[in-house]
Design a protein around this motif. Structure first.
Motif, PDB file in Angstrom:
ATOM      1  N   GLU A   1       0.838  -1.205   0.000  1.00  0.00           N
ATOM      2  CA  GLU A   1       0.000   0.000   0.000  1.00  0.00           C
ATOM      3  C   GLU A   1       0.875   1.259   0.000  1.00  0.00           C
ATOM      4  O   GLU A   1       1.919   1.276   0.641  1.00  0.00           O
ATOM      5  CB  GLU A   1      -0.906   0.000   1.242  1.00  0.00           C
ATOM      6  CG  GLU A   1      -2.003  -1.046   1.186  1.00  0.00           C
ATOM      7  CD  GLU A   1      -3.014  -0.776   0.087  1.00  0.00           C
ATOM      8  OE1 GLU A   1      -3.206   0.407  -0.270  1.00  0.00           O
ATOM      9  OE2 GLU A   1      -3.584  -1.749  -0.431  1.00  0.00           O
ATOM     10  N   PRO A   2       0.522   2.267  -0.777  1.00  0.00           N
ATOM     11  CA  PRO A   2      -0.752   2.492  -1.471  1.00  0.00           C
ATOM     12  C   PRO A   2      -0.765   2.060  -2.940  1.00  0.00           C
ATOM     13  O   PRO A   2      -1.567   2.592  -3.710  1.00  0.00           O
ATOM     14  CB  PRO A   2      -0.900   4.011  -1.360  1.00  0.00           C
ATOM     15  CG  PRO A   2       0.509   4.510  -1.465  1.00  0.00           C
ATOM     16  CD  PRO A   2       1.352   3.491  -0.740  1.00  0.00           C
ATOM     17  N   GLY A   3       0.090   1.137  -3.327  1.00  0.00           N
ATOM     18  CA  GLY A   3       0.105   0.689  -4.708  1.00  0.00           C
ATOM     19  C   GLY A   3       0.953   1.579  -5.596  1.00  0.00           C
ATOM     20  O   GLY A   3       1.912   2.202  -5.146  1.00  0.00           O
ATOM     21  N   VAL A   4       0.613   1.643  -6.881  1.00  0.00           N
ATOM     22  CA  VAL A   4       1.333   2.487  -7.840  1.00  0.00           C
ATOM     23  C   VAL A   4       0.659   3.859  -7.872  1.00  0.00           C
ATOM     24  O   VAL A   4      -0.510   3.974  -8.238  1.00  0.00           O
ATOM     25  CB  VAL A   4       1.337   1.855  -9.242  1.00  0.00           C
ATOM     26  CG1 VAL A   4       1.955   2.808 -10.261  1.00  0.00           C
ATOM     27  CG2 VAL A   4       2.113   0.539  -9.226  1.00  0.00           C
ATOM     28  N   VAL A   5       1.408   4.871  -7.460  1.00  0.00           N
ATOM     29  CA  VAL A   5       0.860   6.220  -7.310  1.00  0.00           C
ATOM     30  C   VAL A   5       1.907   7.232  -7.766  1.00  0.00           C
ATOM     31  O   VAL A   5       3.071   6.885  -8.024  1.00  0.00           O
ATOM     32  CB  VAL A   5       0.479   6.507  -5.836  1.00  0.00           C
ATOM     33  CG1 VAL A   5      -0.672   5.611  -5.387  1.00  0.00           C
ATOM     34  CG2 VAL A   5       1.690   6.304  -4.908  1.00  0.00           C
ATOM     35  N   TRP A   6       1.503   8.487  -7.876  1.00  0.00           N
ATOM     36  CA  TRP A   6       2.506   9.545  -8.056  1.00  0.00           C
ATOM     37  C   TRP A   6       3.494   9.449  -6.897  1.00  0.00           C
ATOM     38  O   TRP A   6       3.093   9.268  -5.746  1.00  0.00           O
ATOM     39  CB  TRP A   6       1.842  10.919  -8.067  1.00  0.00           C
ATOM     40  CG  TRP A   6       0.866  11.137  -9.178  1.00  0.00           C
ATOM     41  CD1 TRP A   6      -0.489  11.291  -9.054  1.00  0.00           C
ATOM     42  CD2 TRP A   6       1.146  11.215 -10.579  1.00  0.00           C
ATOM     43  NE1 TRP A   6      -1.054  11.466 -10.288  1.00  0.00           N
ATOM     44  CE2 TRP A   6      -0.086  11.431 -11.254  1.00  0.00           C
ATOM     45  CE3 TRP A   6       2.317  11.145 -11.335  1.00  0.00           C
ATOM     46  CZ2 TRP A   6      -0.172  11.547 -12.637  1.00  0.00           C
ATOM     47  CZ3 TRP A   6       2.225  11.264 -12.721  1.00  0.00           C
ATOM     48  CH2 TRP A   6       1.004  11.472 -13.357  1.00  0.00           C
ATOM     49  N   VAL A   7       4.788   9.574  -7.189  1.00  0.00           N
ATOM     50  CA  VAL A   7       5.781   9.264  -6.148  1.00  0.00           C
ATOM     51  C   VAL A   7       5.625  10.100  -4.864  1.00  0.00           C
ATOM     52  O   VAL A   7       5.883   9.575  -3.774  1.00  0.00           O
ATOM     53  CB  VAL A   7       7.230   9.329  -6.689  1.00  0.00           C
ATOM     54  CG1 VAL A   7       7.500   8.180  -7.640  1.00  0.00           C
ATOM     55  CG2 VAL A   7       7.527  10.668  -7.352  1.00  0.00           C
ATOM     56  N   PRO A   8       5.178  11.371  -4.911  1.00  0.00           N
ATOM     57  CA  PRO A   8       4.997  12.064  -3.632  1.00  0.00           C
ATOM     58  C   PRO A   8       3.891  11.457  -2.762  1.00  0.00           C
ATOM     59  O   PRO A   8       3.845  11.711  -1.555  1.00  0.00           O
ATOM     60  CB  PRO A   8       4.632  13.501  -4.049  1.00  0.00           C
ATOM     61  CG  PRO A   8       5.180  13.649  -5.427  1.00  0.00           C
ATOM     62  CD  PRO A   8       4.990  12.302  -6.048  1.00  0.00           C
TER      63      PRO A   8
END
Length: 269
Positions: free
Chosen positions: A235-242
């Protein structure tokens, strides 16, 4: 331009290098006029380019801290780039001095400076090799000397995959690395995404990087998520790096400006 003492004779200082452009974005000094010109052209096309590099570097720091807290003591950082403050070995060995780190990069300037920094550190090494040849990385004597693949290893491929084209079969590269890992290992990925970018921005960024030996190959969230095949996303998975486990809610504001998406996956078992 005059060749500085630290520049190996084998490199073309008139041709931009993605590693040295990244160094420029981060405020480093190991870059040449050609690198600075290309980086400045990128900033003209995508003004947030320095922010992208800084956000990605912060993501690497948080990921290494997470992995160290999770008990990982072995790190293989592929495409590590030119050393700057906050390298993997600094973060990992600060909290767990027994941690072992191998850096891998194809750029001779990055490798030369890594060797300088790592002199006297018997738990860290650097090898010159290309992500496109994972078998050679895995078989390298320094990799085998420092890392025990019967125990968990964290493979870091941070801000690199956008220089690997589909023709280079990134899925095969990652599968080769995954098959060498023990259960409990981790994969850390980030790369430039075109989600939310205009076609004009994408075309201009690609034009700038065609001046280097590593043209740009941006991907969307679904494509990056698919690279974690065989791993359970943390978590939180694939996200914007910030947005990946931010230090504070404020540091994740306007996260899409970072352009990079990233995530961490764990190999089950």
């Amino acid at each position: 331009m005059q060749r500085p003492d630290w520049a190996p004779e084998t490199i073309d200082i008139e041709r931009p290098s993605v590693a040295r452009m990244y160094d420029y974005y981060l405020g480093g000094s190991h870059n040449f006029a050609a690198d600075r010109a290309a980086a400045q052209a990128m900033v003209a096309a995508v003004p947030d380019a320095p922010l992208m590099a800084q956000a990605n570097r912060a993501f690497l720091r948080r990921a290494v801290q997470f992995l160290t807290d999770a008990g990982v003591r072995q790190f293989l950082d592929i495409g590590s780039g030119i050393p700057t403050v906050g390298n993997v070995h600094e973060i990992a060995q600060r909290g767990a001095p027994e941690s072992r780190v191998v850096y891998v990069d194809v750029d001779p300037v990055a490798v030369a400076h890594s060797r300088e920094i790592l002199a006297g550190n018997d738990r860290a090494a650097v090898v010159q090799e290309d992500l496109r040849h994972p078998e050679r990385i895995l078989a390298h004597p320094d990799v085998r000397r420092l890392l025990d693949f019967d125990q968990p290893v964290a493979v870091m491929i941070v801000a690199v995959l956008h220089f690997i084209s589909d023709d280079d079969r990134p899925g095969r590269i990652l599968r080769t690395l995954r098959e060498a890992l023990a259960p409990g290992s981790y994969l850390v990925l980030s790369q430039a995404s075109d989600d939310g970018r205009t076609e004009e921005e994408r075309a201009e960024a690609e034009r700038v990087y065609r001046r280097t030996d590593n043209p740009l190959w941006v991907r969307n969230r679904a494509e990056l998520t698919a690279f974690f095949d065989g791993f359970a996303l943390v978590e939180p998975g694939v996200v914007w790096v910030p947005e990946w486990r931010p230090d504070s809610p404020e540091s994740a504001e306007d996260a899409e400006r970072a352009v990079f998406m990233g995530g961490v996956g764990r190999l089950g078992g």
